[in-house]
Every structure is written in structure tokens, then in C-alpha cells.
Design a protein around this motif. Structure first.
Motif, PDB file in Angstrom:
ATOM      1  N   GLN A 340       0.831  -1.219   0.000  1.00  0.00           N
ATOM      2  CA  GLN A 340       0.000   0.000   0.000  1.00  0.00           C
ATOM      3  C   GLN A 340       0.863   1.265   0.000  1.00  0.00           C
ATOM      4  N   ILE A 341       2.030   1.212   0.630  1.00  0.00           N
ATOM      5  CA  ILE A 341       2.906   2.394   0.648  1.00  0.00           C
ATOM      6  C   ILE A 341       3.451   2.643  -0.764  1.00  0.00           C
ATOM      7  N   ASP A 342       3.845   1.575  -1.463  1.00  0.00           N
ATOM      8  CA  ASP A 342       4.331   1.736  -2.849  1.00  0.00           C
ATOM      9  C   ASP A 342       3.217   2.299  -3.731  1.00  0.00           C
ATOM     10  N   ARG A 343       2.009   1.821  -3.479  1.00  0.00           N
ATOM     11  CA  ARG A 343       0.865   2.253  -4.287  1.00  0.00           C
ATOM     12  C   ARG A 343       0.598   3.747  -4.081  1.00  0.00           C
ATOM     13  N   LEU A 344       0.653   4.160  -2.813  1.00  0.00           N
ATOM     14  CA  LEU A 344       0.395   5.575  -2.492  1.00  0.00           C
ATOM     15  C   LEU A 344       1.530   6.455  -3.033  1.00  0.00           C
ATOM     16  N   THR A 345       2.756   5.945  -2.944  1.00  0.00           N
ATOM     17  CA  THR A 345       3.897   6.708  -3.478  1.00  0.00           C
ATOM     18  C   THR A 345       3.735   6.867  -4.994  1.00  0.00           C
ATOM     19  N   ALA A 346       3.253   5.825  -5.650  1.00  0.00           N
ATOM     20  CA  ALA A 346       3.043   5.901  -7.106  1.00  0.00           C
ATOM     21  C   ALA A 346       1.941   6.905  -7.435  1.00  0.00           C
ATOM     22  N   THR A 347       0.913   6.965  -6.578  1.00  0.00           N
ATOM     23  CA  THR A 347      -0.164   7.956  -6.809  1.00  0.00           C
ATOM     24  C   THR A 347       0.408   9.365  -6.695  1.00  0.00           C
ATOM     25  N   VAL A 348       1.243   9.594  -5.687  1.00  0.00           N
ATOM     26  CA  VAL A 348       1.886  10.911  -5.548  1.00  0.00           C
ATOM     27  C   VAL A 348       2.697  11.214  -6.806  1.00  0.00           C
ATOM     28  N   ALA A 349       3.446  10.208  -7.283  1.00  0.00           N
ATOM     29  CA  ALA A 349       4.348  10.416  -8.428  1.00  0.00           C
ATOM     30  C   ALA A 349       3.577  10.763  -9.701  1.00  0.00           C
ATOM     31  N   HIS A 351       1.355  12.904  -9.781  1.00  0.00           N
ATOM     32  CA  HIS A 351       0.953  14.306  -9.681  1.00  0.00           C
ATOM     33  C   HIS A 351       2.107  15.265  -9.399  1.00  0.00           C
ATOM     34  N   ALA A 352       3.245  14.734  -8.977  1.00  0.00           N
ATOM     35  CA  ALA A 352       4.372  15.631  -8.675  1.00  0.00           C
ATOM     36  C   ALA A 352       5.694  14.900  -8.879  1.00  0.00           C
ATOM     37  N   ARG A 353       6.676  15.631  -9.414  1.00  0.00           N
ATOM     38  CA  ARG A 353       7.997  15.024  -9.628  1.00  0.00           C
ATOM     39  C   ARG A 353       8.823  15.117  -8.356  1.00  0.00           C
ATOM     40  N   PRO A 354       9.819  14.228  -8.196  1.00  0.00           N
ATOM     41  CA  PRO A 354      10.753  14.360  -7.069  1.00  0.00           C
ATOM     42  C   PRO A 354      11.318  15.779  -7.027  1.00  0.00           C
ATOM     43  N   GLY A 355      11.482  16.292  -5.810  1.00  0.00           N
ATOM     44  CA  GLY A 355      11.908  17.679  -5.637  1.00  0.00           C
ATOM     45  C   GLY A 355      10.730  18.555  -5.229  1.00  0.00           C
ATOM     46  N   ALA A 356       9.505  18.140  -5.594  1.00  0.00           N
ATOM     47  CA  ALA A 356       8.316  18.899  -5.208  1.00  0.00           C
ATOM     48  C   ALA A 356       8.048  18.711  -3.710  1.00  0.00           C
ATOM     49  N   THR A 357       7.247  19.627  -3.162  1.00  0.00           N
ATOM     50  CA  THR A 357       6.887  19.507  -1.745  1.00  0.00           C
ATOM     51  C   THR A 357       5.590  18.703  -1.619  1.00  0.00           C
ATOM     52  N   VAL A 358       5.655  17.649  -0.828  1.00  0.00           N
ATOM     53  CA  VAL A 358       4.481  16.813  -0.575  1.00  0.00           C
ATOM     54  C   VAL A 358       4.212  16.849   0.933  1.00  0.00           C
ATOM     55  N   LEU A 380       4.874   6.389   4.758  1.00  0.00           N
ATOM     56  CA  LEU A 380       4.767   7.119   3.484  1.00  0.00           C
ATOM     57  C   LEU A 380       5.774   8.278   3.466  1.00  0.00           C
ATOM     58  N   ALA A 381       5.855   9.014   4.584  1.00  0.00           N
ATOM     59  CA  ALA A 381       6.807  10.135   4.646  1.00  0.00           C
ATOM     60  C   ALA A 381       8.228   9.618   4.370  1.00  0.00           C
ATOM     61  N   GLN A 382       8.583   8.485   4.952  1.00  0.00           N
ATOM     62  CA  GLN A 382       9.921   7.923   4.731  1.00  0.00           C
ATOM     63  C   GLN A 382      10.115   7.534   3.264  1.00  0.00           C
ATOM     64  N   ALA A 383       9.087   6.916   2.677  1.00  0.00           N
ATOM     65  CA  ALA A 383       9.198   6.490   1.272  1.00  0.00           C
ATOM     66  C   ALA A 383       9.331   7.710   0.348  1.00  0.00           C
ATOM     67  N   LEU A 384       8.602   8.782   0.670  1.00  0.00           N
ATOM     68  CA  LEU A 384       8.664   9.980  -0.177  1.00  0.00           C
ATOM     69  C   LEU A 384      10.027  10.664  -0.058  1.00  0.00           C
ATOM     70  N   VAL A 385      10.583  10.672   1.151  1.00  0.00           N
ATOM     71  CA  VAL A 385      11.934  11.237   1.333  1.00  0.00           C
ATOM     72  C   VAL A 385      12.923  10.435   0.490  1.00  0.00           C
ATOM     73  N   ARG A 386      12.807   9.101   0.557  1.00  0.00           N
ATOM     74  CA  ARG A 386      13.713   8.235  -0.233  1.00  0.00           C
ATOM     75  C   ARG A 386      13.566   8.506  -1.727  1.00  0.00           C
ATOM     76  N   ALA A 387      12.327   8.836  -2.131  1.00  0.00           N
ATOM     77  CA  ALA A 387      12.074   9.063  -3.562  1.00  0.00           C
ATOM     78  C   ALA A 387      12.492  10.467  -4.005  1.00  0.00           C
ATOM     79  N   GLY A 388      12.956  11.295  -3.075  1.00  0.00           N
ATOM     80  CA  GLY A 388      13.498  12.605  -3.458  1.00  0.00           C
ATOM     81  C   GLY A 388      12.539  13.772  -3.307  1.00  0.00           C
ATOM     82  N   TYR A 389      11.415  13.589  -2.625  1.00  0.00           N
ATOM     83  CA  TYR A 389      10.485  14.700  -2.408  1.00  0.00           C
ATOM     84  C   TYR A 389      10.893  15.496  -1.172  1.00  0.00           C
ATOM     85  N   LYS A 390      10.471  16.759  -1.133  1.00  0.00           N
ATOM     86  CA  LYS A 390      10.569  17.538   0.115  1.00  0.00           C
ATOM     87  C   LYS A 390       9.282  17.226   0.883  1.00  0.00           C
ATOM     88  N   VAL A 391       9.403  16.727   2.095  1.00  0.00           N
ATOM     89  CA  VAL A 391       8.213  16.239   2.799  1.00  0.00           C
ATOM     90  C   VAL A 391       7.910  17.114   4.017  1.00  0.00           C
TER      91      VAL A 391
END
Ligand code: NAD
Length: 490
Positions: A340-349, A351-358, A380-391
Motif C-alpha cells: 500500500q505504501i508503494d501504491r500511495l507513493t506511485a499515486t503521488v508520483a 501528480h508531482a515530480r521528485p523535488g516537489a513539496t508533498v 509514506l513520509a519515509q518512502a517519499l523522502v527516499r524518492a526525493g520529495y521535500k516532505v
């Protein structure tokens, strides 16, 4: 050889049947110095944590004299000062209503001497192999044994902590017999009786449970516990009495069944997201009407988290595998929950590229608690940080507890509105009602247009529509090419 004195009916024996009224012998009479209303019992509760403190307060608020015990001097001091040792809605009110019937000590043996029934609610952490570790329970049992040596009368010991099936009638009963010098099931009663509660609603859940689950080594112990539990609720509650191992299995089976149901809804949600026009809420709404299924815990949202669901599911699988039984369903549930975390991270992706603020709104594993164990928001916050987003993160209660896991990898926002003002994508991972107060003015002004992934449908979609695209898990209208639906489904 005292361990061998454990009565033979402990494993697999005893009561799968209705048992009559409590046997009250001369020995059971409370000591003359305890002035208690008729029917009230003298109860000790070992462990004044998130579950034990509410249980002690529920019992004392219902008229029982309760001695709480904890290794933590600060928890004991808090209770003795009439202050709730943990943060749980309704707990302080219960303590206020206990009118001096609730006291606390660090001395387990003395608490046993002073009471007739002892409930153990200490931690049973998960070991590296997925099994629950009994060390704290056994340490409490040894101290109880010391107390039992100092009294003559029958005493009932109840394990409420979550344990591996086989523990209570096995190592726990043996330790109790050895430590007390008594025959378990004859001179000292032993029960296993877990609580089915959720943090944030512990008091409400304890006062209104669906059932009382009582595993017992002897009918006298089971009857004594049934009487206590029946007096601690707001309405009549059915009791299910059985032997120890059936009760232990039931406890993790309930949680494993619920996690399977949650996971089913999430699986359905993912399917619907790939089909134009599909809406998992519509499907689960109808599915839940079938009385064989029921609507509770049937929502395509986030995965499950918290201190019980994930580890009970893993323990079930570990137990089954260890016994040579198939554990596929529990294992698949666990794998799907991590997905579910991968799925949610993919949903974020999308709508926004890495580097964006989520922004992640909700760090506690459910509303009304500060607990972040296995929390979807934190993961999710940890996964988004790993993926390069500003969280950015916000939670009404769990900022301090989440900081222990997230440290300085994320920005901590003081309000949900701060998150809305800064983030390109905002994800609601916990259904805190406070998030419903977000207004259009809180979001980035036009021409920017934010995306809010509302896993728990708490946002006011109509109010936010002018500034925000609201994405709901399980809806197929977000990114689907209808032609693709046609190709696969035709
Ligand atoms: N928290 C839940 O949602 C929940 C739900 C169902 C079951 N459980 C089970 O209940 C048990 C307790 O969970 P919790 O969340 O209340 O734990 P907790 O960590 O909040 O509290 C446990 C308390 O026990 C005390 N303690 C530890 N060892 C002790 C000892 N030997 N003597 C006296 N006190 C001792 C600790 O100081 C602490 O205050 C666990 O087995 C857990 O799996 C918890």
C-alpha cells in the motif's frame, strides 16, 4: 518438580461450556479492612500502560478496589495523584470517578497479597522470528508467585497481554506453579483474556465490547473473571468461555481476519483505480450490505498499522508455518499491506515530480492517539523522502512520537493549513476530523492548483474544488484511459 504440579486440564482441557454461578467460599471473602460495595472485588492490574491504565480505571470506576502496579515510578505516582498515566480519551474522567478506589504501587507481590484477582497487561514485544516474547509476562508471574506464597487463599491470575498460542497453558502456567508452589488450576486459577480495543477509543471499547473472551484452566477461575468482566461494562455482554489455547488462537484470529478484510478492500480499491468509472466506495458500500460480509473495516483507504494488527498477522503466519500448516493468506495479507505504501507513493508520483513539496497529514496509525507504530503516514513520509520529495508533515497529536522515526528528514508543520499553503500534493493518511476544517484559502493561490489525495474522505471536496483536485483511492477516474479499460475488460 513443582512445575509438574500444573493441573492436567491446562492444555486442551476444560470448559467449552456454559458454567454456572460463581462459587464463593469462606476463603474468597475480602479482608475486613476493605470497605467495598456488595459484589465488588479486590483487583490488581500489572502494567499501567495504554491498555492497563484504562482497564484499571474502568474496574475502579465500576466500584472495584483496584491496585495498579507498574515498574515505572512515574506511572505509579501519577495514578496515586489521581492523574492518568497515559493519554487516552475518557481515562481521566474514569480516574476522577474512581473516588480513591484506584491506587498504585511498584510492589507486585504486595498487590497480590491485597487482592483476589490479578490481570497482567505488560508488553509482549515481537521477536526477530515474528513470535511474541513473554519475558515481561514471566517476570510479572514470578513476582506474583512471591505474593502467593504470602497468602493462603485462592487467587486468580489473568493474562491479558497478547501471547503466542500455547504460552499460557505452557511456560506461563509452569512458571506460576514453580514461583508460587501452588497447583495451577486448583490452588491458583489461570485465565487468558485479551481485550479487543483500538487506541483512541480504549475506554469506549472496554465499556462496550462485542464479547468477553475467557480462556480458563479451571471453571472457578473462569467464573471469577466472568463476574469481574460482566461488572465492568455498560451493557450486558456475551462471554465466550473456553480452554486457554482456544482463547489464545481466537485473539490473533480476530485480528488476522480483520486485517484480511482491510486488505481485501485495498485490493479492490487498486482494481477499481484501473477501471474507468469504477468507484470502490460504491462497491464496498453494497458489499457490506451482505450480512455474510458486513461493512466494518471494508474501505479502500490506507494499509493497516498500529501496535496489534501487523504483528498479530505476522505471528499467526509464523505459528502456522512453524506447525507445518499453510500460512499463505496471512503472508499475502502482510505483503499486500506493505504494497500500500508503494501504491500511495506511485499515486503521488503521478501528480508531482521528485523535488516537489508533498505534505503528509496524519502520522498516528489512527485518529485520537499519539501512537505511530507501523503507521502508514510515517512510512509514506519515509518512502517519499527516499524518492526525493521535500516532505512536510502534520499530526494533531503524534508530532513528538513521529519525530523519533522521522528525525530531521522532514519539515514539521504546526498546522494543516501550513501544509496546504506549501505543498503541491497533500496526502491525508489518517482520518483525523480536524483535517475537514481545511478551507480553499489555506491552499496555494491560483494559478497554482494543488492535489489532495484523501485516503479517508475527510476533506470537504465541494469547498476545496476551486483550488484543489481531490484524488480518492479506489476511484478509476483519476488517470485512466477509457480505451485501456475497454481493451482489458471487453
Ligand atoms: N495497545 C494496544 O492497542 C493493545 C491492544 C490489544 C492488546 N495489547 C497487548 O497488551 C499488552 C500491553 O500493551 P500496552 O500497549 O498497554 O503496553 P504499554 O507499553 O503501553 O504498557 C505496558 C506497561 O507495563 C509496564 N511493565 C512492563 N513490565 C512490567 C512488569 N514486569 N511489572 C510491572 N509493570 C511492567 C510498563 O512500564 C508499561 O507501563 C501487550 O501484550 C499488547 O500486545 C495492546
Amino acid at each position: 518438580m513443582v512445575a509438574l504440579q500444573v493441573a492436567r486440564n491446562l492444555i486442551g482441557g476444560a470448559a467449552n461450556k456454559e458454567i454456572g454461578a460463581v462459587i464463593v467460599s469462606q476463603q474468597d471473602k475480602p479482608s475486613p479492612d476493605s470497605v467495598m460495595p456488595e459484589g465488588a472485588m479486590a483487583v490488581s492490574v500489572i502494567g499501567l500502560g495504554k491498555l492497563g491504565a484504562p482497564l484499571a480505571a474502568v474496574a475502579s470506576s465500576k466500584g472495584h478496589r483496584v491496585v495498579g502496579v507498574d515498574l515505572s515510578a512515574s506511572a505509579v505516582a501519577a495514578v496515586n495523584a489521581g492523574i492518568a498515566p497515559v493519554d487516552e480519551p475518557g481515562l481521566q474522567d474514569l480516574i476522577d470517578r474512581s473516588k480513591g478506589r484506584l491506587t498504585a504501587t511498584t510492589d507486585i507481590a504486595q498487590a497480590v497479597v491485597d487482592t483476589e484477582i490479578t490481570l497482567i497487561i505488560v508488553p509482549t514485544p515481537t521477536g526477530p522470528d515474528g513470535r511474541f516474547i513473554n519475558d515481561h509476562v514471566l517476570s510479572a508471574i514470578r513476582a506474583i508467585g512471591e505474593g502467593l506464597k504470602r497468602k493462603q487463599t485462592y487467587h486468580c491470575v489473568v493474562v491479558t497481554s497478547t501471547v503466542m498460542p500455547g504460552s499460557t497453558g505452557g511456560v506461563i502456567a509452569e512458571t506460576l506453579a514453580r514461583a508460587s508452589g501452588r497447583v495451577v488450576g486448583r490452588d491458583v486459577g489461570l485465565c487468558y483474556s485479551p481485550e479487543f480495543i483500538a487506541l483512541g477509543t480504549v475506554v469506549r471499547d472496554m465499556l462496550n465490547p462485542d464479547m468477553h473472551l475467557i480462556g480458563e484452566c479451571d471453571p472457578r477461575a473462569g467464573a471469577m473473571l466472568e463476574k469481574l468482566l460482566a461488572s465492568c461494562v455498560d451493557r450486558k455482554v456475551p462471554a465466550r468461555r473456553m480452554n486457554l489455547i482456544n482463547a489464545e488462537i481466537t485473539k490473533i484470529a480476530v485480528n488476522t481476519f480483520v486485517t484480511t478484510k482491510i486488505t481485501y478492500a485495498n485490493m479492490l480499491g487498486e482494481l477499481c483505480e484501473h477501471l474507468a468509472g469504477a468507484d470502490a466506495d460504491v462497491v464496498t458500500g453494497a458489499l457490506g450490505m451482505d450480512t455474510r460480509i458486513g461493512g466494518k473495516y471494508l474501505k479502500a483507504a490506507t494499509g493497516y498499522g498500529g501496535p496489534c494488527f501487523p504483528r498479530d498477522n505476522v505471528a499467526f503466519a509464523t505459528l502456522a508455518r512453524g506447525l507445518g500448516a499453510r500460512a499463505d493468506l496471512a503472508e499475502a495479507t502482510d505483503r499486500m499491506n506493505h504494497h500500500q505504501i508503494d501504491r500511495l507513493t506511485a499515486t503521488v508520483a503521478r501528480h508531482a515530480r521528485p523535488g516537489a513539496t508533498v505534505a503528509v497529514l496524519g502520522l498516528s496509525y489512527k485518529p485520537d492517539t499519539e501512537v505511530v507504530e507501523a503507521s502508514q503516514g510515517v512510512m509514506l513520509a519515509q518512502a517519499l523522502v527516499r524518492a526525493g520529495y521535500k516532505v512536510m508533515v502534520h499530526d494533531p497529536k503524534a508530532m513528538a512520537t513521529a519525530r523519533r522515526s522521522l528525525a530531521d528528514a522532514v519539515h514539521y508543520a504546526a498546522t494543516p493549513a501550513q501544509c496546504a499553503a506549501a505543498a503541491e500534493v497533500l496526502v491525508v493518511t489518517t482520518g483525523w476530523p480536524q483535517f475537514a476544517a481545511l478551507r480553499a484559502e489555506d491552499f496555494k493561490p491560483a494559478p497554482a492548483r494543488s492535489v489532495a489525495i484523501d485516503c479517508w474522505r475527510v476533506l470537504d471536496a465541494d469547498r476545496l474544488a476551486p483550488v484543489c483536485d481531490i484524488v480518492v483511492p479506489g476511484r478509476g477516474d483519476d488517470h485512466i484511459d477509457p480505451a485501456a479499460t475497454k481493451r482489458v475488460a471487453a
